[in-house]
Design an enzyme around this catalytic site. Structure first.
Site, short mmCIF file in Angstrom:
data_model
loop_
_atom_site.label_atom_id
_atom_site.label_comp_id
_atom_site.label_asym_id
_atom_site.label_seq_id
_atom_site.Cartn_x
_atom_site.Cartn_y
_atom_site.Cartn_z
N TYR A 56 0.85 -1.20 0.00
CA TYR A 56 0.00 0.00 0.00
C TYR A 56 0.88 1.24 0.00
O TYR A 56 1.85 1.31 0.76
CB TYR A 56 -0.92 0.02 1.23
N GLU A 58 -0.53 4.83 -0.57
CA GLU A 58 -1.30 6.06 -0.82
C GLU A 58 -0.41 7.27 -0.63
O GLU A 58 0.35 7.36 0.34
CB GLU A 58 -2.50 6.13 0.12
N ASP A 209 -5.14 14.05 -25.55
CA ASP A 209 -5.32 12.65 -25.16
C ASP A 209 -4.54 11.80 -26.18
O ASP A 209 -5.00 11.57 -27.30
CB ASP A 209 -6.81 12.31 -25.18
N THR A 235 -2.75 6.08 -22.18
CA THR A 235 -2.65 4.76 -21.59
C THR A 235 -1.26 4.24 -21.91
O THR A 235 -0.63 4.67 -22.88
CB THR A 235 -3.70 3.80 -22.20
N LYS A 238 -1.00 0.59 -25.11
CA LYS A 238 -1.33 0.50 -26.55
C LYS A 238 -0.02 0.53 -27.36
O LYS A 238 0.78 -0.38 -27.23
CB LYS A 238 -2.30 1.64 -26.92
N ARG A 244 -1.09 -2.53 -18.60
CA ARG A 244 -2.35 -1.77 -18.65
C ARG A 244 -2.28 -0.66 -17.61
O ARG A 244 -1.91 -0.89 -16.46
CB ARG A 244 -3.53 -2.69 -18.32
N1 DSN Z 1 -9.44 1.44 -24.89
C1 DSN Z 1 -9.89 2.29 -25.91
C2 DSN Z 1 -9.62 1.74 -27.26
O1 DSN Z 1 -9.79 0.55 -27.51
O2 DSN Z 1 -9.23 2.53 -28.09
C3 DSN Z 1 -11.31 2.59 -25.74
O3 DSN Z 1 -11.53 2.99 -24.42
#
Ligand code: DSN
Length: 430
Positions: A56, A58, A209, A235, A238, A244
């Site tokens: 933990y 925080e 984004d 994210t 990708k 993730r």
């Molecule tokens: N995860 C995103 C995508 O597949 O582009 C959608 O939230």
């Protein structure tokens, strides 16, 4: 069926071991063409599955609400340092559990409830958190949407690209507090410079984004939004090929507010095992080999789009500048929906996701399109000739969808190609 190299650690739970084994087989014997997926390195997986899951933490390095965080502090600091260096940013927050959390944290930090935000509409290629009525973001802030230009049948004009004139007109009419650049289903390069120019004209803040192109940016294949944007969210799983999770980069002036919006604003204990995995991925993405990889991701997507076009599929916007190919199925077969195409391709061993295309007459659940991507199979080492073959296999599967033996034959050919490009057999060589 082969077993994964990681199974040895969980043999005590035979049900999960069996399921992981089956998923290992699925991922390595079928084609992974979902634009938001990739194959992470074993090093990223090892860190993400590490002992840090026990801790933990925080708070932030040097200011934790739990003891025993001396080493965790070093890990999170390392991840932040690597990330700011990778993108040339003032400040990084590596705690967001996902891209959606990262986006909402930036809204929470920079906006008051009811403030106006200009962002891309979901059915034009935007994300749920860009103010879709289905997302809580639309209940807290007032979103106004921009979209893409109409489709063009004139080969000298590229249609279905961000309508900059409309974006500018909306910005002047609505005077948003924040403009959001970035998309989730959009195959063209997004210019951070134009968005900054428009934001400056109306005194708005700019969030970029970069969930989809983050890896392409890190690899130098796409322009870096960091010098232009107040905050950049993304994210890590990708094109960036990490675990993730999410992350935020921002200007120093926003750092304190954004950190507070992530914790305690939205999240409790950070996932330090994911943060260690992110740190590994940021180091991998800083190598010259990663730039070579992202250049190949884009080159493969261009070949794939052209080959699909030759098979009779209409490619939204006529091509691609990134890792995505958005396919409008209606000219290939007016009756074929995205939902059916995704299901048929699944049977043929080709994993895709259905997606609305701009001005899609069908619902988001049915759709007239497929969104395809090259990041995962490029990681596995596939190149132009494999993507040409995949286009041909997709066409055969969809045309022969009523014929089980035709689908079985495509599936066998898919398995043969995948057998020659197992990402975990060759990972360290590229
Ligand atoms: N995860 C995103 C995508 O597949 O582009 C959608 O939230």
């Amino acid at each position: 069926m082969g077993s994964s190299p990681f199974d040895a650690y969980i043999t005590a739970d035979s049900e999960i071991t069996d399921l992981l084994s089956r998923e290992w087989h699925r991922q390595t014997s079928t084609l992974q063409l979902i634009a938001s997926e990739n194959f992470t390195s074993p090093a990223v997986m090892a860190a993400t599955g590490s002992i840090l899951t026990n801790k933990y933490a925080e708070g932030y390095p040097g200011r934790r609400y739990y003891g025993g965080n001396q080493i965790v502090d070093e890990i999170e600091d390392l991840a932040r340092r690597r990330l700011t260096a990778l993108f040339g940013a003032d400040h990084a927050n590596v705690q967001p559990h996902s891209g959606a959390n990262a986006n909402v944290a930036v809204y929470q930090a920079l906006l008051e409830p009811g403030d106006t935000v200009l962002a891309m509409r979901l059915d034009q290629g935007g994300h749920l958190t860009h103010g879709s009525p289905a997302s809580m973001t639309s209940k807290i802030w007032r979103f106004v949407s921009y979209g893409v230009t109409p489709r063009s049948d004139d080969p000298s004009i590229i249609g279905e690209i961000i309508d900059v004139d409309n974006l500018r007109a909306l910005a002047h009419a609505e005077r948003p507090k924040l403009i959001v650049a970035g998309a989730t289903s959009y195959s063209r390069q997004i210019s951070p410079e134009i968005f900054r120019e428009i934001a400056d004209e109306v005194g708005a803040l700019l969030m970029f984004d970069a969930a989809h192109p983050a890896g392409l940016i890190a690899g130098g294949s796409h322009p870096n939004p960091v010098p232009y944007a107040d905050a950049v969210t993304f994210t890590t799983h990708k094109t960036l090929r990490g675990p993730r999770g999410g992350a935020i980069l921002c200007r120093e002036e926003h750092a304190k507010k954004i950190d507070s919006a992530v914790f305690p604003g939205q999240q409790g204990g950070p996932l330090e095992h994911s943060i260690a995995g992110k740190a590994v991925a940021f180091k991998e993405a800083s190598s010259p080999a990663f730039g070579d990889y992202t250049d190949r991701v884009v080159a493969n997507a261009r070949v794939f789009a052209a080959a699909l076009g030759q098979q009779g599929f209409r490619i939204v916007s006529g091509g691609t500048d990134n890792h995505q190919v958005i396919v409008d199925l209606r000219e290939f077969d007016a009756e074929l929906t995205g939902k059916v195409a995704q299901e048929v391709l699944d049977v043929a061993g080709i994993t895709t996701n259905r997606n609305q295309i701009p001005d899609d007459p069908r619902s988001p659940f049915i759709t007239s399109g497929l969104r395809l991507g090259t990041p995962a199979q490029t990681t596995a080492g596939m190149g132009a000739s494999e993507f040409q073959t995949i286009a041909e296999l997709m066409s055969r599967a969809l045309r022969g969808r009523a014929d089980e033996s035709a689908l079985a034959s495509v599936r066998d050919e898919v398995a043969e190609i995948c057998g020659a490009f197992n990402p975990y057999a060759t990972f360290t060589t590229h």
